[in-house]
Enzyme design. Structure first.
Site, PDB file in Angstrom:
ATOM      1  N   LYS A  66      52.377  -7.499  45.174  1.00  0.00           N
ATOM      2  CA  LYS A  66      53.772  -7.580  45.634  1.00  0.00           C
ATOM      3  C   LYS A  66      53.894  -7.465  47.153  1.00  0.00           C
ATOM      4  O   LYS A  66      54.779  -8.069  47.740  1.00  0.00           O
ATOM      5  CB  LYS A  66      54.614  -6.510  44.938  1.00  0.00           C
ATOM      6  CG  LYS A  66      54.831  -6.804  43.457  1.00  0.00           C
ATOM      7  CD  LYS A  66      55.705  -5.764  42.793  1.00  0.00           C
ATOM      8  CE  LYS A  66      55.794  -6.021  41.298  1.00  0.00           C
ATOM      9  NZ  LYS A  66      56.624  -5.053  40.594  1.00  0.00           N
ATOM     10  N   ASP A 103      63.267  -5.984  41.037  1.00  0.00           N
ATOM     11  CA  ASP A 103      62.945  -4.759  40.288  1.00  0.00           C
ATOM     12  C   ASP A 103      64.067  -3.728  40.366  1.00  0.00           C
ATOM     13  O   ASP A 103      64.396  -3.076  39.367  1.00  0.00           O
ATOM     14  CB  ASP A 103      61.645  -4.133  40.811  1.00  0.00           C
ATOM     15  CG  ASP A 103      60.409  -4.835  40.272  1.00  0.00           C
ATOM     16  OD1 ASP A 103      60.504  -5.499  39.220  1.00  0.00           O
ATOM     17  OD2 ASP A 103      59.343  -4.716  40.912  1.00  0.00           O
TER      18      ASP A 103
HETATM   19  P1  NAP Z   1      50.781   1.243  42.336  1.00  0.00           P
HETATM   20  O1  NAP Z   1      51.320   0.655  43.600  1.00  0.00           O
HETATM   21  O2  NAP Z   1      49.343   1.076  42.014  1.00  0.00           O
HETATM   22  O3  NAP Z   1      51.124   2.835  42.416  1.00  0.00           O
HETATM   23  C1  NAP Z   1      50.697   3.702  41.413  1.00  0.00           C
HETATM   24  C2  NAP Z   1      51.413   5.055  41.527  1.00  0.00           C
HETATM   25  O4  NAP Z   1      51.054   5.841  40.384  1.00  0.00           O
HETATM   26  C3  NAP Z   1      51.019   5.879  42.768  1.00  0.00           C
HETATM   27  O5  NAP Z   1      52.139   6.605  43.186  1.00  0.00           O
HETATM   28  C4  NAP Z   1      49.938   6.820  42.183  1.00  0.00           C
HETATM   29  O6  NAP Z   1      49.810   8.059  42.889  1.00  0.00           O
HETATM   30  C5  NAP Z   1      50.502   7.078  40.814  1.00  0.00           C
HETATM   31  N1  NAP Z   1      49.496   7.492  39.827  1.00  0.00           N
HETATM   32  C6  NAP Z   1      48.516   6.730  39.292  1.00  0.00           C
HETATM   33  N2  NAP Z   1      47.815   7.439  38.372  1.00  0.00           N
HETATM   34  C7  NAP Z   1      48.381   8.682  38.327  1.00  0.00           C
HETATM   35  C8  NAP Z   1      48.110   9.858  37.586  1.00  0.00           C
HETATM   36  N3  NAP Z   1      47.117   9.918  36.698  1.00  0.00           N
HETATM   37  N4  NAP Z   1      48.908  10.933  37.780  1.00  0.00           N
HETATM   38  C9  NAP Z   1      49.917  10.908  38.680  1.00  0.00           C
HETATM   39  N5  NAP Z   1      50.218   9.806  39.428  1.00  0.00           N
HETATM   40  C10 NAP Z   1      49.458   8.708  39.249  1.00  0.00           C
HETATM   41  O7  NAP Z   1      51.582   0.707  41.063  1.00  0.00           O
HETATM   42  P2  NAP Z   1      53.098   0.223  41.023  1.00  0.00           P
HETATM   43  O8  NAP Z   1      53.195  -1.209  41.410  1.00  0.00           O
HETATM   44  O9  NAP Z   1      53.896   1.215  41.799  1.00  0.00           O
HETATM   45  O10 NAP Z   1      53.433   0.282  39.454  1.00  0.00           O
HETATM   46  C11 NAP Z   1      53.603   1.528  38.781  1.00  0.00           C
HETATM   47  C12 NAP Z   1      53.958   1.286  37.329  1.00  0.00           C
HETATM   48  O11 NAP Z   1      55.259   0.726  37.208  1.00  0.00           O
HETATM   49  C13 NAP Z   1      53.007   0.320  36.632  1.00  0.00           C
HETATM   50  O12 NAP Z   1      52.585   0.929  35.441  1.00  0.00           O
HETATM   51  C14 NAP Z   1      53.844  -0.912  36.349  1.00  0.00           C
HETATM   52  O13 NAP Z   1      53.470  -1.514  35.135  1.00  0.00           O
HETATM   53  C15 NAP Z   1      55.240  -0.310  36.248  1.00  0.00           C
HETATM   54  N6  NAP Z   1      56.294  -1.298  36.575  1.00  0.00           N
HETATM   55  C16 NAP Z   1      57.137  -1.680  35.558  1.00  0.00           C
HETATM   56  C17 NAP Z   1      58.157  -2.591  35.799  1.00  0.00           C
HETATM   57  C18 NAP Z   1      59.086  -2.995  34.696  1.00  0.00           C
HETATM   58  O14 NAP Z   1      59.753  -4.027  34.816  1.00  0.00           O
HETATM   59  N7  NAP Z   1      59.208  -2.208  33.639  1.00  0.00           N
HETATM   60  C19 NAP Z   1      58.319  -3.148  37.089  1.00  0.00           C
HETATM   61  C20 NAP Z   1      57.444  -2.731  38.105  1.00  0.00           C
HETATM   62  C21 NAP Z   1      56.441  -1.812  37.824  1.00  0.00           C
HETATM   63  P3  NAP Z   1      48.842   8.194  44.193  1.00  0.00           P
HETATM   64  O15 NAP Z   1      49.605   7.624  45.338  1.00  0.00           O
HETATM   65  O16 NAP Z   1      48.604   9.644  44.312  1.00  0.00           O
HETATM   66  O17 NAP Z   1      47.591   7.401  43.889  1.00  0.00           O
END
Ligand code: NAP
Length: 267
Positions: A66, A103
């Protein structure tokens, strides 16, 4: 020939977007062809170039591209995409490309319209500081919560994200121990690994809504929220609503999301 669209990500095999857009296409009579494209981690721009050259009309962009999609648009982005710095929808018009982010509006519509919950005047905890949290923080603040806290495993990232907006507080989970929230949004990917973020004990106020952006599975976060007496909801509605907003950008009409959401929950 049908106008071509795609979702580009890595991995992307799990994406439900092709099914959702096929349903929108059927319901609206707009004939489109929507496929998955897995881009190599170092090849996002090349894959988008190839798709445009092959006649693609637009694309959704998902993890982990993104922010690369934002750069790809070279500043030709909508105000709401510029505000959040990440793009999830590309619109191809002749030789030009435009980026938007749907989003935030997807999450807000699911919470306020589908789930009938207010954000204005409420205490909101947003967990995570990655692309998803970044994409929804501005729209959440625009909905006028009483207080908005961003908490993340790496506290410095949440602090930096909150500081960009001024109106939010940010840090590690432990820094907000003892606070109660009416709406707790999990924007981390922890649920994908079967884990839950280290949420402060007692974070759920009576009658709270717990929302996990991860969709299609019962995550440890949702189980924990239910055990604490909160209403628990996964991110399926956000997925459908952000897709509808992308469809609107591409085709000029907003499909009815309720039947698609109901069908997706039954699948
Ligand atoms: P990202 O940029 O990779 O960020 C991941 C986030 O999760 C970071 O803040 C990370 O913390 C945290 N994290 C990962 N593993 C963790 C754990 N075990 N315990 C605590 N925190 C943890 O991913 P993203 O793009 O933000 O996406 C996040 C989620 O949102 C995904 O699962 C995605 O599928 C979902 N999403 C859904 C929609 C929808 O339409 N429903 C839309 C967008 C995203 P750190 O910074 O400490 O590593």
């Amino acid at each position: 020939m049908a106008d071509r669209y795609a979702v580009i990500g890595h991995p992307v095999a799990h994406s439900k977007s092709p099914w959702i857009h096929a349903e929108f296409s059927r319901a609206t009579g707009q004939v489109i062809d929507y496929q998955r494209i897995e881009a190599p981690l170092d090849g996002f721009a090349r894959i988008v170039d190839e798709f445009r050259a092959a006649g693609g009309c637009g694309a959704n962009v998902t993890l982990p591209f993104k922010d690369q999609a934002f750069l790809y648009c070279r500043n030709a982005v909508t105000e709401r995409a510029r505000a959040v710095g990440v793009v999830n929808t590309l619109i191809f018009e002749n030789d030009a490309v435009r980026g938007d982010n749907t989003d935030g509006v997807g999450l807000l519509r699911d919470i306020t319209v589908n789930l009938g919950r207010a954000i204005a005047g409420k205490r909101v905890l947003l967990m995570g500081a990655g692309g998803a949290a970044q994409g929804v923080l501005g729209p959440l603040l625009a909905a006028a919560p009483q207080r908005l806290v961003v908490a993340n495993r790496t506290g410095s990232k949440a602090r930096a994200l909150a500081q960009r907006y001024g109106a939010a507080a940010g840090g590690g989970y432990e820094e907000f121990a003892g606070e109660r929230f009416d709406l707790v949004i999990n924007a981390t990917s922890a649920g994908l690994a079967g884990e839950a973020p280290r949420l402060p004990a007692g974070a759920f106020a009576p009658g709270a809504l717990a929302y996990d952006m991860v969709y299609g599975r019962d995550t440890p976060f949702l189980a924990m929220a239910r055990a604490a007496g909160a209403e628990a909801c996964d991110g399926t509605g956000m997925l459908v609503e952000q897709a509808a907003e992308s469809f609107l950008l591409w085709r000029g009409l907003r499909p009815d999301t309720a039947p698609v959401l109901a069908a997706l929950r039954r699948r």
